[in-house]
Design a protein around this motif. Structure first.
Motif, PDB file in Angstrom:
ATOM      1  N   ALA A  77      35.238 112.292 -52.023  1.00 37.20           N
ATOM      2  CA  ALA A  77      34.616 111.033 -51.562  1.00 37.20           C
ATOM      3  C   ALA A  77      33.698 110.491 -52.661  1.00 37.20           C
ATOM      4  O   ALA A  77      33.659 109.287 -52.935  1.00 37.20           O
ATOM      5  N   TRP A  78      32.976 111.430 -53.284  1.00 41.99           N
ATOM      6  CA  TRP A  78      32.069 111.032 -54.374  1.00 41.99           C
ATOM      7  C   TRP A  78      32.850 110.412 -55.540  1.00 41.99           C
ATOM      8  O   TRP A  78      32.495 109.361 -56.062  1.00 41.99           O
ATOM      9  N   ALA A  80      35.693 109.035 -55.433  1.00 40.11           N
ATOM     10  CA  ALA A  80      36.293 107.762 -55.040  1.00 40.11           C
ATOM     11  C   ALA A  80      35.261 106.647 -55.186  1.00 40.11           C
ATOM     12  O   ALA A  80      35.565 105.522 -55.572  1.00 40.11           O
ATOM     13  N   LYS A  81      34.004 107.009 -54.909  1.00 38.20           N
ATOM     14  CA  LYS A  81      32.932 106.021 -54.985  1.00 38.20           C
ATOM     15  C   LYS A  81      32.468 105.811 -56.425  1.00 38.20           C
ATOM     16  O   LYS A  81      32.157 104.705 -56.854  1.00 38.20           O
ATOM     17  N   CYS A  82      32.416 106.892 -57.149  1.00 39.18           N
ATOM     18  CA  CYS A  82      31.885 106.845 -58.512  1.00 39.18           C
ATOM     19  C   CYS A  82      32.834 107.660 -59.409  1.00 39.18           C
ATOM     20  O   CYS A  82      32.568 108.811 -59.745  1.00 39.18           O
ATOM     21  N   PRO A 326      27.103 114.667 -55.614  1.00 38.37           N
ATOM     22  CA  PRO A 326      27.102 113.255 -55.201  1.00 38.37           C
ATOM     23  C   PRO A 326      25.677 112.736 -55.103  1.00 38.37           C
ATOM     24  O   PRO A 326      24.780 113.449 -54.648  1.00 38.37           O
ATOM     25  N   GLU A 328      23.232 108.879 -54.530  1.00 35.88           N
ATOM     26  CA  GLU A 328      23.164 107.428 -54.406  1.00 35.88           C
ATOM     27  C   GLU A 328      22.911 106.896 -55.811  1.00 35.88           C
ATOM     28  O   GLU A 328      22.003 107.373 -56.505  1.00 35.88           O
ATOM     29  N   TYR A 333      30.530 104.649 -62.904  1.00 33.73           N
ATOM     30  CA  TYR A 333      31.317 105.847 -63.172  1.00 33.73           C
ATOM     31  C   TYR A 333      30.404 107.072 -63.218  1.00 33.73           C
ATOM     32  O   TYR A 333      29.175 106.948 -63.222  1.00 33.73           O
ATOM     33  N   SER A 334      31.034 108.240 -63.277  1.00 31.01           N
ATOM     34  CA  SER A 334      30.238 109.471 -63.358  1.00 31.01           C
ATOM     35  C   SER A 334      30.850 110.443 -64.380  1.00 31.01           C
ATOM     36  O   SER A 334      32.020 110.334 -64.731  1.00 31.01           O
TER      37      SER A 334
END
Ligand SMILES: O=P(O)(O)OC[C@H]1O[C@H](O[C@H]2O[C@H](CO)[C@@H](O)[C@H](O)[C@H]2O)[C@H](O)[C@@H](O)[C@@H]1O
Length: 356
Positions: A77-78, A80-82, A326, A328, A333-334
């Motif tokens: 999920a992380w 996908a978000k970042c 993960p 906020e 990107y990460s």
């Protein structure tokens, strides 16, 4: 040009539209998204919140090697978000559309791994070489909470630009030239909190004295800000550290507090941060045309969120958060570790070398 030890330093005037102004408080002390600014007036009310932030950062452990399905789902999920900047490398390059990259790099936790002793946060020779190589074709700046001199001692690359003290101490070329090999003589200093120097020195001395009896506490003078490290303090004494910082700051209404990785940072109450420093550098280096330049900022800490936010708001460039867990973030990107940062920088170099 950007040798922090340049002898002929002149203090630049503030650009009229970037004048730092006093701020009171911004963000909630327990928010991990925004940098925690705690005005003196509010500090008494939020000492418990401060302790909450200190405790929160201690519970952020890196993922267990034997991840269960919940951890894997959370990780997916992380991402996908970042998404990973390495997995998305081709996409990042494609989005450049012939633009030049301006690179901004945080130091601790980004170019060097987090270690217990801040004096020993060395950068590996391989990382130094990656930064040196990437700086040959991307104007590259180090934006650090450390003092400018100290971060230069770690990085040791004269061809970079340096913004120390969370952007409150910037060395820029006099001409605003985009060259990264300017002569030292052309360098000028931008120090929006210069008037606070005596006060910072005074608060540093008070904090050293006040924390002397706390085992593991360490006060670091970063010239325009002071770090109170509690990484090596027994958890049962963290409240004591928060109380002591609170007590000392009672006498300094023009100073505020931000939080980082097991560190409380005391800094002047001016509206200036790493985001403002990035904007200032882009303007000074004439790299602020989004049609021509794509800024990339890589950092791991709460204070880097200000820079991520600026890039997001400008809708130009990418913030890349370095984190194993993960979070906020305003980053797009990460990357997980400084090693992955090095891999990303080396990928940029390889891509540039292969470009026609
Ligand atoms: O903006 P940065 O370059 O990331 O600097 C932020 C702070 O980094 C340093 O502290 C952090 O790294 C230390 C060494 O790994 C670690 O011991 C500490 O717990 C971290 O908070 C530096 O010592 C601070 O002065 C900087 O403000």
């Amino acid at each position: 040009m950007s040798d922090p030890d340049a002898k002929s330093e002149t203090v630049l005037a503030l650009p009229s539209n970037m004048t730092p102004s006093p701020v009171t408080s911004k963000g909630h002390p327990c928010s991990s998204l925004s940098v925690t600014y705690v005005s003196r007036r509010k500090l008494v009310e939020v000492v418990d919140g401060l302790l909450g932030v200190m405790t929160l950062s201690s519970t952020c452990k890196k993922p267990c090697v034997h991840s269960g399905s919940d951890e894997i789902a959370a990780d997916n999920a992380w991402l996908a978000k970042c998404p990973s900047a390495l997995s998305s490398f081709d996409q990042i390059i494609a989005s450049m559309e012939g633009k030049k990259i301006a690179l901004f790099l945080d130091y601790d936790g980004t170019l060097s791994p987090i270690v217990n002793d801040p004096e020993k946060a060395f950068m590996s020779p391989e990382m130094r070489s990656a930064v040196k190589n990437v700086a040959k074709f991307c104007p590259t700046a180090i934006v650090s909470g450390r003092s400018r001199d100290k971060v230069f001692e770690f990085v040791k690359l004269k061809e970079l630009y340096y913004a120390g003290s969370h952007g409150m101490d910037i060395l820029v070329p006099y001409s605003g030239s985009q060259s990264i090999t300017n002569d030292d003589k052309e360098a000028k200093l931008f120090q929006p909190a210069r008037e606070f120097l005596p006060m910072i020195s005074e608060v540093n001395n008070s904090l050293v004295e006040a924390t002397r009896s706390i085992k593991g506490a360490n006060v670091e003078n970063n010239k325009f800000c002071v770090s109170v490290h509690y990484r090596n303090v027994d958890k049962k004494d963290w409240k004591l550290v928060a109380d002591i910082v609170d007590n000392v700051l009672n006498a300094f209404p023009r100073l505020k507090l931000t939080t980082g990785r097991k560190v409380l940072e005391v800094r002047p109450v001016i509206d200036w941060d790493k985001g403002k420093a990035v904007e200032f550098l882009l303007r000074s280096l004439r790299l602020d045309d989004p049609e021509i330049v794509l800024p990339i900022y890589i950092g791991d800490d709460r204070t880097d969120e200000d820079a991520f936010k600026v890039l997001r708001q400008r809708n130009c460039g990418y913030g890349i958060l370095v984190s194993q867990v993960p979070k906020e973030t305003e980053a797009i990107y990460s990357l997980r570790t400084p090693s992955e940062v090095m891999e990303f920088l080396n990928s940029l170099v390889r891509w540039k070398e292969q470009s026609p």
